[in-house]
Write a protein that holds these residues in place. Structure first.
Motif, PDB file in Angstrom:
ATOM      1  N   LEU A 119      43.730  31.208  57.297  1.00 28.65           N
ATOM      2  CA  LEU A 119      43.560  32.641  57.025  1.00 28.65           C
ATOM      3  C   LEU A 119      42.368  32.923  56.116  1.00 28.65           C
ATOM      4  O   LEU A 119      41.729  33.969  56.241  1.00 28.65           O
ATOM      5  N   ILE A 120      42.048  32.001  55.200  1.00 25.84           N
ATOM      6  CA  ILE A 120      40.832  32.170  54.392  1.00 25.84           C
ATOM      7  C   ILE A 120      39.613  32.255  55.308  1.00 25.84           C
ATOM      8  O   ILE A 120      38.684  33.023  55.078  1.00 25.84           O
ATOM      9  N   ALA A 127      40.668  40.051  46.420  1.00 26.01           N
ATOM     10  CA  ALA A 127      42.120  40.123  46.205  1.00 26.01           C
ATOM     11  C   ALA A 127      42.869  39.281  47.230  1.00 26.01           C
ATOM     12  O   ALA A 127      43.805  38.530  46.886  1.00 26.01           O
ATOM     13  N   LEU A 128      42.478  39.387  48.509  1.00 30.38           N
ATOM     14  CA  LEU A 128      43.114  38.580  49.549  1.00 30.38           C
ATOM     15  C   LEU A 128      42.804  37.095  49.366  1.00 30.38           C
ATOM     16  O   LEU A 128      43.652  36.224  49.615  1.00 30.38           O
ATOM     17  N   LEU A 129      41.592  36.800  48.910  1.00 25.94           N
ATOM     18  CA  LEU A 129      41.224  35.409  48.639  1.00 25.94           C
ATOM     19  C   LEU A 129      42.116  34.822  47.541  1.00 25.94           C
ATOM     20  O   LEU A 129      42.594  33.690  47.651  1.00 25.94           O
ATOM     21  N   VAL A 144      38.653  31.898  40.646  1.00 30.43           N
ATOM     22  CA  VAL A 144      39.605  31.989  41.758  1.00 30.43           C
ATOM     23  C   VAL A 144      40.047  30.583  42.170  1.00 30.43           C
ATOM     24  O   VAL A 144      41.202  30.358  42.520  1.00 30.43           O
ATOM     25  N   PHE A 145      39.129  29.626  42.119  1.00 29.12           N
ATOM     26  CA  PHE A 145      39.488  28.219  42.333  1.00 29.12           C
ATOM     27  C   PHE A 145      40.579  27.812  41.350  1.00 29.12           C
ATOM     28  O   PHE A 145      41.566  27.165  41.721  1.00 29.12           O
ATOM     29  N   GLY A 146      40.422  28.236  40.097  1.00 29.72           N
ATOM     30  CA  GLY A 146      41.408  27.894  39.075  1.00 29.72           C
ATOM     31  C   GLY A 146      42.747  28.567  39.278  1.00 29.72           C
ATOM     32  O   GLY A 146      43.778  28.029  38.879  1.00 29.72           O
TER      33      GLY A 146
END
Length: 459
Positions: A116-117, A132-134, A75-77
């Motif tokens: 928001l995170i 998914a939101l992340l 997810v970072f990528g």
């Protein structure tokens, strides 16, 4: 030995009053770039830190810890995947509508997404909606970062006086170092919390604190003016309709040179994300210790980067950039070796030698050098897109390193070779690129002739 200045590098005498005016504008642009970089990379690297320390336990289903960590880094990528799209969008806006307003947009987008995170539900509460939101907010972060550094660098370089076109833009990079320091400091009390407090609410605090930096940076950036070299083109309707297409037509070599040289950023991304996770989860070094390692190196880099940039204004871009990436390629083997042994004093020393030494040497020069390779009409697009396509590879190196190294402390070789290979690619780009430190501002880049722009004057 420095190359002799070309015959066309002689410039007309500038009055002391004009020099003072230009210097004042450059200082203001450098401050805005510093604050913008601090916010952008505070936001960007608190995610990297959270991904290393807590996200694998919050946003993903329980299971193999290594698999969860790989998912967290993936997810970072994702943010890196969307950086080129952000570079394309904001590069287009920056070359069409102006640098200032575009940079305000990148700032607000990053600050909003980061806040928001900090309010997202975890996997236990929202199931697969949580990751998914992340991912969605990570995409917004990536798009913002795709346009920020290039825009701040282009604007500051265009505002800089003759002979200081690397020094003032380097404050964008010092701002990034300050952002990393702030991100690490913000996570120190979080790392000291009990695991229950850290995973339930403690990790959110650094994300909420980004609002403070956002407000300060926004107020400074709103007060900027457009660079005169850009305003002159805008006033004469001498801008291009499709900056990316025109850039690729007129500056293809420069585009690929920037892309290759951007691989030098793998060094820092790997140390900040993979290095932290490897040290804490594989070797067993306390997270607070590694955060202090990051703080020391980045804090020193805030001051060493302008020094290296000033040296490149005197001796040229190539010698310092190549020395920096070559040094990083060598020292990264020493760094991971001492990291695997848990030798804390040597970890502090080698990390600082890279972060504030070799990496700072190459990193401080690109905000001045990369935009110098392009014509003003396509400068934002050329630097932004070329830079982000190169950086795209950096985003997935932590996942690759985690997969190759696994859970074995002694198996650090693949991680070091990833960084070394990236440094070699950056060196190839630097050897190919043109030396620009003595070229007058109006003669930078290739000619861009756009007949539609001239026709617009008569309409």
């Amino acid at each position: 030995m420095s190359p002799q200045p070309p015959a066309h590098s002689t410039t007309e005498a500038v009055s002391p009053a004009e020099t003072e005016r230009k210097t004042k504008r450059a200082k203001k642009a450098a401050l805005a770039a510093f604050l913008g970089g601090a916010l952008e990379y505070y936001d960007f690297f608190i995610y990297a830190t959270a991904a290393s320390l807590v996200f694998s336990q919050i946003f993903f289903p329980a299971g193999d810890p290594t698999v969860a960590l790989i998912q967290s880094f993936a997810v970072f990528g994702v943010g890196y995947v969307f950086r080129p799209l952000g570079a394309f969008v904001f590069g287009h806006l920056g070359d069409k509508l102006g640098r200032k307003n575009t940079l305000v947009m990148t700032l607000v987008l990053m600050g909003g997404a980061t806040f928001l995170i900090g309010v997202l539900p975890d996997f236990q509460t929202a199931g697969y909606w949580a990751p998914a939101l992340l991912v969605f907010l990570r995409i917004l972060q990536g798009m913002s970062a795709g346009g920020e550094t290039a825009g701040a660098s282009a604007l500051t370089m265009e505002e800089s006086p003759v002979g200081r076109r690397a020094f003032f833009p380097s404050f964008a990079i010092s701002g990034i170092s300050a952002g990393i320091v702030l991100a690490s400091l913000a996570f120190l009390p979080v790392a000291a919390m009990s695991e229950e407090a850290r995973l339930s609410w403690g990790w959110r605090i650094p994300f909420w604190l980004s609002l403070i930096v956002l407000i300060v940076a926004y107020l400074v950036r709103r007060s900027l003016e457009e660079p005169e070299v850009f305003e002159d083109k805008a006033e004469h309707h001498d801008l291009v309709k499709l900056p990316f297409a025109e850039m690729f037509r007129t500056h293809p070599a420069q585009f690929f040179q920037v892309t290759l040289m951007s691989f030098q950023t793998v060094t820092n991304t790997f140390m900040q994300a993979f290095g932290l996770a490897y040290a804490t989860k594989v070797v067993g070094i306390p997270a607070s210790t590694m955060l202090w390692v990051s703080i020391l190196g980045s804090a020193l880099a805030i001051f060493t980067q302008p020094v290296f940039a000033a040296l490149s204004d005197k001796y040229g871009r190539k010698p310092l950039f190549i020395t920096g990436v070559t040094g990083s390629a060598i020292l990264i083997f020493v760094y991971f070796n001492v990291l695997s042994t848990g030798n804390i004093p040597m970890i502090f020393l080698t990390s600082s030698l890279i972060t504030a030494g070799t990496y700072a040497m190459s990193n401080s020069i690109y905000p001045g050098w990369f935009p110098e390779l392009f014509n003003v009409r396509v400068r934002y697009s050329g630097m932004a897109i070329g830079l982000q396509i190169g950086i795209l590879c950096a985003g997935f190196t932590p996942s690759l390193g985690t997969a190759l190294v696994g859970g074995e402390p002694a198996n650090w070789g693949p991680a070091a070779w990833i960084v070394a290979a990236s440094s070699i690619i950056a060196t190839i780009g630097a050897l190919w690129a043109k030396e620009t430190y003595r070229t007058p501002l109006e003669q930078l880049g290739k000619p861009v002739h756009h007949p539609e722009a001239h026709g617009a004057v008569s309409r």
